[in-house]
Scaffold this motif. Sequence first.
Motif, PDB file in Angstrom:
ATOM      1  N   VAL A 259       0.852  -1.200   0.000  1.00 60.98           N
ATOM      2  CA  VAL A 259       0.000   0.000   0.000  1.00 60.98           C
ATOM      3  C   VAL A 259       0.885   1.246   0.000  1.00 60.98           C
ATOM      4  O   VAL A 259       0.632   2.196  -0.756  1.00 60.98           O
TER       5      VAL A 259
ATOM      6  N   TYR B 299       2.407   1.723  -3.426  1.00 55.68           N
ATOM      7  CA  TYR B 299       1.407   2.247  -4.349  1.00 55.68           C
ATOM      8  C   TYR B 299       1.200   3.743  -4.118  1.00 55.68           C
ATOM      9  O   TYR B 299       1.120   4.516  -5.077  1.00 55.68           O
ATOM     10  N   ASN B 300       1.139   4.137  -2.864  1.00 54.76           N
ATOM     11  CA  ASN B 300       0.930   5.552  -2.553  1.00 54.76           C
ATOM     12  C   ASN B 300       2.085   6.410  -3.060  1.00 54.76           C
ATOM     13  O   ASN B 300       1.873   7.534  -3.521  1.00 54.76           O
TER      14      ASN B 300
ATOM     15  N   VAL C 150      -4.432  -3.223  -5.124  1.00 55.50           N
ATOM     16  CA  VAL C 150      -4.489  -1.921  -4.449  1.00 55.50           C
ATOM     17  C   VAL C 150      -5.273  -0.930  -5.317  1.00 55.50           C
ATOM     18  O   VAL C 150      -6.021  -0.102  -4.798  1.00 55.50           O
TER      19      VAL C 150
ATOM     20  N   CYS D  60      -8.761  -1.280  -4.411  1.00 57.32           N
ATOM     21  CA  CYS D  60      -9.051  -0.615  -3.137  1.00 57.32           C
ATOM     22  C   CYS D  60      -9.234   0.885  -3.351  1.00 57.32           C
ATOM     23  O   CYS D  60     -10.168   1.487  -2.814  1.00 57.32           O
ATOM     24  N   ARG D  61      -8.342   1.476  -4.141  1.00 57.81           N
ATOM     25  CA  ARG D  61      -8.425   2.913  -4.402  1.00 57.81           C
ATOM     26  C   ARG D  61      -9.675   3.263  -5.193  1.00 57.81           C
ATOM     27  O   ARG D  61     -10.361   4.232  -4.886  1.00 57.81           O
TER      28      ARG D  61
ATOM     29  N   PHE E 116      -5.137  -1.114   3.499  1.00 59.85           N
ATOM     30  CA  PHE E 116      -5.469   0.091   2.745  1.00 59.85           C
ATOM     31  C   PHE E 116      -6.280   1.050   3.609  1.00 59.85           C
ATOM     32  O   PHE E 116      -5.985   2.242   3.684  1.00 59.85           O
TER      33      PHE E 116
ATOM     34  N   ASP F 272      -4.111   2.596   6.360  1.00 57.42           N
ATOM     35  CA  ASP F 272      -3.220   3.620   5.816  1.00 57.42           C
ATOM     36  C   ASP F 272      -3.984   4.894   5.511  1.00 57.42           C
ATOM     37  O   ASP F 272      -3.530   5.985   5.776  1.00 57.42           O
TER      38      ASP F 272
END
Length: 102
Positions: free
Chosen positions: A12, A15-16, A63, A66-67, A92, A95
């Motif tokens: 996560v 990815y961020n 991910v 999730c976003r 996720f 975070d």
Amino acid sequence: MNWNESEESAIVKLYNVMAALESSGMLGRGKEKTTKAELIRGAQSGALADRSRPSVEAKLMNVSYCRQRAGLSVVAGYKPLSNCSNGLLAAFDLDREKSTSN
């Protein structure tokens, strides 16, 4: 092999970082830019050392799901895959809670 909590947290975060670099125009090829491959290699030398590149790439697509589910943008090239674990959804969400409380 199932992903553990620290690996899911690391993916996560990875990815961020990618999303932040992409939104600032700093993800990709070119002078002073960072590529996804470089970021993945860096993660594989640390928290994701036991994961293959295809495994990391697939988890990054989870991910994206999730976003997308949270109404956030996704990183180009990571089509959302909905078959993600409850652990990843929890990582996720945790975070996201941390980032909004700061």
